[in-house]
Design a protein around this motif. Structure first.
Motif, mmCIF file in Angstrom:
data_model
loop_
_atom_site.group_PDB
_atom_site.id
_atom_site.type_symbol
_atom_site.label_atom_id
_atom_site.label_comp_id
_atom_site.label_asym_id
_atom_site.label_seq_id
_atom_site.Cartn_x
_atom_site.Cartn_y
_atom_site.Cartn_z
ATOM 1 N N VAL A 1 4.284 -29.159 -12.019
ATOM 2 C CA VAL A 1 4.119 -28.704 -13.507
ATOM 3 C C VAL A 1 4.135 -29.760 -14.532
ATOM 4 C CG1 VAL A 1 5.557 -27.210 -15.220
ATOM 5 C CG2 VAL A 1 5.299 -26.584 -12.739
ATOM 6 N N ALA B 1 0.907 -30.548 -17.007
ATOM 7 C CA ALA B 1 1.089 -30.660 -18.552
ATOM 8 C C ALA B 1 0.678 -31.902 -19.067
ATOM 9 C CB ALA B 1 2.923 -30.335 -18.817
ATOM 10 N N VAL C 1 -1.121 -24.606 -12.878
ATOM 11 C CA VAL C 1 -0.647 -24.839 -14.322
ATOM 12 C C VAL C 1 -1.983 -25.523 -14.739
ATOM 13 C CG1 VAL C 1 0.562 -26.241 -15.927
ATOM 14 C CG2 VAL C 1 1.680 -25.232 -14.059
ATOM 15 N N GLY D 1 -4.200 -24.192 -18.133
ATOM 16 C CA GLY D 1 -4.380 -25.292 -19.296
ATOM 17 C C GLY D 1 -5.954 -25.580 -19.762
ATOM 18 N N ALA E 1 -2.192 -31.889 -21.577
ATOM 19 C CA ALA E 1 -1.773 -32.815 -23.044
ATOM 20 C C ALA E 1 -2.819 -34.004 -23.494
ATOM 21 C CB ALA E 1 -0.653 -33.153 -23.128
#
Length: 471
Positions: free
Chosen positions: A201, A205, A165, A169, A209
């Motif tokens: 995950v 994330a 992930v 990103g 962010a």
């Protein structure tokens, strides 16, 4: 020496690497390259870390500040615009080594030989291996995505899920065309081809962010920093999906785009000789286009012809690692059609670079089967013809492609070096003026979109553009 001998793989690796290394000092800049270099210049020499990346094709800017960091660090190691070109080459080498290892594990020696030709020596990839451009980093992004997906094919693993992930990103902050990999991962997870660890995950994330927080705050204050969403009709959606499918098929062929095939050898053999050769060159390009594109179409047909139960759960259709990889290719193509149905801009040649390795696999798989079958002789001759042609095209790209020569026909607005309204302090120190001089102080000229334009407090908005070159 047999075709499947590992020494042929090594020779292909060395030839492709030598061509790319020779391309680095010949690397040129145009508008997108100046935009990217300006981000690193601001960070390294002005102490200003931009929260956005390069302008996007649809308008607005790439979100996040990673682009400036990547460019700034490369310039810190070598204060020259070609520092980032050298870094691009390193990422392409890493991508191939990862993918070669995966192909060796999942497929046969015949497929490994073909992958060396159809991926590593591929003129589409070679052209983009040694000049500055953020989409050129998508090759390593795609390789890392597939490598981590392979690690998650049977078990949920925290760190591999985190890496899977995180790669997507962070890569979006360098090239927004990483986004197709989001839907690829979702479809592969939904169908059971990869098993994600929820904790990994969520951790990834959170990290993504946090890295996007400065850009989000700036984008709220200044809407021109946001990538454009665009509007469309159902006909438009059908058109973009069709264009994406066409590029998917073309990547394993020599049906090259207008910019990649824009060969001008005037600097090597003289303008007069190049002009006399131009008709012959056009004939060769047409022959390569129409001789290799049907093979790629046939290979994709073969991929789907053998997949009558491809939509079934993974436990019913996957018994070997080869079948797992075939399923990944099929579902990735479905994801490409779906994601580009919603594309806000006309699909261009670089939009699918994150799945380039998957797009060449249908011909690798079909060719490998032929090399083991009763038609092995003709398949072997065809493979050698592809390889020799790839090397010849690679030499032509080195001396005559737009981004590796100064001047001449560019065949694409994206490869054209514009005149500038003002001078900029990075042009001399980064060797840009020594490589191919930029015309400055042109009142009607262009200005770098990632630096201030001299107006009170603002940056130039990134206009939407359509520099697609399907032909």
């Amino acid at each position: 020496m047999r075709l499947t001998d590992r020494r042929w793989i090594g020779l292909a690796l060395l030839i492709g690497l030598a061509l790319s290394i020779a391309m680095v000092p010949r690397s040129q800049v145009a508008g997108d390259q100046l935009n990217l270099l300006a981000l690193g210049w601001r960070l390294l020499f002005e102490g200003d870390w931009p929260v956005h990346g390069n302008p996007t094709s649809a308008g607005g800017f790439t979100p996040g500040s990673l682009s400036a960091l990547v460019v700034g660090l490369s310039l810190a190691l070598w204060q020259d615009h070609r520092a980032l070109a050298a870094l691009t080459l390193v990422t392409h080498l890493i991508a191939y080594l990862l993918l070669d290892r995966l192909v060796r594990r999942t497929l046969g020696p015949e497929e490994r030989f073909l992958f060396a030709i159809l991926y590593w020596l591929n003129p589409w990839r070679l052209y983009h291996s040694a000049f500055i451009w953020n989409p050129n980093f998508l090759f390593v992004v795609g390789a890392l995505h597939l490598w981590t997906a392979y690690g998650l094919r049977e078990h949920r693993r925290f760190w591999i899920s985190f890496a899977h992930v995180l790669v997507i990103g962070l890569a979006v902050q360098v090239a927004i065309h990483t986004l197709p990999l989001v839907l690829v991962s979702l479809l592969l997870w939904w169908r059971g081809y990869l098993r994600l660890h929820v904790g990994g995950v969520l951790a990834a994330a959170a990290a993504i962010a946090a890295s996007l927080a400065p850009w989000l705050a700036a984008a709220i204050a200044d809407p021109t920093l946001r990538p454009s969403a665009g509007d469309g009709t159902w006909f438009y959606f059908l058109n973009t999906s069709l264009r994406a499918a066409v590029y998917w098929v073309r990547y394993s062929s020599y049906a090259l785009s207008s910019e990649v095939s824009c060969i001008d050898l005037g600097g090597l053999i003289g303008a007069a000789s190049a002009a006399r050769l131009e008709p012959a060159v056009e004939v060769v390009k047409a022959v390569l286009y129409y001789a290799t594109l049907p093979l790629s179409l046939w290979a994709n047909y073969e991929l789907w012809k053998g997949g009558r139960r491809w939509w079934r759960p993974v436990t019913e259709v996957v018994r070997t690692e080869r079948e797992w990889l075939v399923g990944v290719v099929r579902w990735s193509f479905v994801a490409v059609l779906l994601i580009f149905a919603l594309s806000p801009a006309t699909v261009s040649r670089w939009y699918l670079f994150s799945v380039f390795h998957l797009a060449v696999l249908p011909l690798v798989l079909a060719g490998g089967s032929l090399l083991r079958g009763p038609r092995a002789t003709i398949a072997r001759r065809t493979a050698w013809a592809y390889g020799v042609t790839a090397v010849v095209l690679g030499v032509a790209l080195l001396f005559g492609a737009p981004m590796y020569r100064c001047g001449g026909e560019r065949c694409s607005r994206a490869a054209t070096l514009p005149s500038l309204r003002h001078d900029h302090p990075m042009l001399e120190p980064l060797g840009i003026q020594a490589t191919c001089p930029v015309v400055v102080d042109d009142p009607a000229g262009w200005w770098i979109q990632t630096v201030r334009d001299g107006r009170p407090g603002g940056y130039l908005p990134a206009p939407a553009r359509n520099d697609s070159d399907l032909q």
